[in-house]
Design a protein around this motif. Structure first.
Motif, PDB file in Angstrom:
ATOM      1  N   SER A 295      18.039 125.243  11.351  1.00  0.00           N
ATOM      2  CA  SER A 295      19.493 125.095  11.253  1.00  0.00           C
ATOM      3  C   SER A 295      20.163 126.432  10.983  1.00  0.00           C
ATOM      4  O   SER A 295      21.175 126.783  11.609  1.00  0.00           O
ATOM      5  CB  SER A 295      19.861 124.101  10.145  1.00  0.00           C
ATOM      6  OG  SER A 295      19.407 122.815  10.467  1.00  0.00           O
ATOM      7  N   ASP A 296      19.596 127.206  10.062  1.00  0.00           N
ATOM      8  CA  ASP A 296      20.168 128.511   9.745  1.00  0.00           C
ATOM      9  C   ASP A 296      19.998 129.479  10.915  1.00  0.00           C
ATOM     10  O   ASP A 296      20.848 130.339  11.132  1.00  0.00           O
ATOM     11  CB  ASP A 296      19.545 129.079   8.466  1.00  0.00           C
ATOM     12  CG  ASP A 296      20.491 130.018   7.742  1.00  0.00           C
ATOM     13  OD1 ASP A 296      21.721 129.802   7.799  1.00  0.00           O
ATOM     14  OD2 ASP A 296      20.004 130.980   7.127  1.00  0.00           O
ATOM     15  N   GLY A 297      18.923 129.325  11.669  1.00  0.00           N
ATOM     16  CA  GLY A 297      18.729 130.160  12.856  1.00  0.00           C
ATOM     17  C   GLY A 297      19.875 129.991  13.835  1.00  0.00           C
ATOM     18  O   GLY A 297      20.419 130.969  14.363  1.00  0.00           O
ATOM     19  N   TYR A 298      20.263 128.743  14.099  1.00  0.00           N
ATOM     20  CA  TYR A 298      21.386 128.485  14.999  1.00  0.00           C
ATOM     21  C   TYR A 298      22.687 129.058  14.447  1.00  0.00           C
ATOM     22  O   TYR A 298      23.472 129.681  15.169  1.00  0.00           O
ATOM     23  CB  TYR A 298      21.556 126.985  15.253  1.00  0.00           C
ATOM     24  CG  TYR A 298      20.502 126.416  16.138  1.00  0.00           C
ATOM     25  CD1 TYR A 298      20.415 126.761  17.485  1.00  0.00           C
ATOM     26  CD2 TYR A 298      19.552 125.527  15.632  1.00  0.00           C
ATOM     27  CE1 TYR A 298      19.431 126.235  18.303  1.00  0.00           C
ATOM     28  CE2 TYR A 298      18.565 124.992  16.446  1.00  0.00           C
ATOM     29  CZ  TYR A 298      18.510 125.350  17.778  1.00  0.00           C
ATOM     30  OH  TYR A 298      17.539 124.822  18.576  1.00  0.00           O
ATOM     31  N   LEU A 299      22.912 128.868  13.150  1.00  0.00           N
ATOM     32  CA  LEU A 299      24.142 129.376  12.541  1.00  0.00           C
ATOM     33  C   LEU A 299      24.200 130.895  12.575  1.00  0.00           C
ATOM     34  O   LEU A 299      25.228 131.483  12.927  1.00  0.00           O
ATOM     35  CB  LEU A 299      24.261 128.878  11.092  1.00  0.00           C
ATOM     36  CG  LEU A 299      24.507 127.386  10.922  1.00  0.00           C
ATOM     37  CD1 LEU A 299      24.409 127.007   9.445  1.00  0.00           C
ATOM     38  CD2 LEU A 299      25.856 126.990  11.494  1.00  0.00           C
TER      39      LEU A 299
END
Length: 69
Positions: free
Chosen positions: A34-38
């Motif tokens: 999730s943080d990768g996408y953000l």
């Protein structure tokens, strides 16, 4: 188990990529991905539309199991 977020920015027109960079550690795969996408979105905004269009940048990320030896 921990997961490390690894990111790399590539230019399709220049045919180059930055070296991979370990960004952060996470307790779950979900949080890492999730943080990768953000972070990819945020970085794309920082690079800016003009440069992204000109260099056709792509932001790659992956989550890997972190083995703390």
């Amino acid at each position: 188990m921990k997961f490390v977020l690894i990111m790399m920015v590539c230019s399709q027109t220049l045919k180059i990529c930055t070296p991979t960079q370990e960004v952060d550690l996470y307790d779950t795969w979900f949080n890492c991905s999730s943080d990768g996408y953000l972070k990819a979105y945020e970085l794309n905004q920082i690079i800016g539309k003009e440069r992204v269009e000109k260099e056709q940048t792509i932001i790659n990320f992956q989550c890997k199991i972190f083995n703390n030896i």
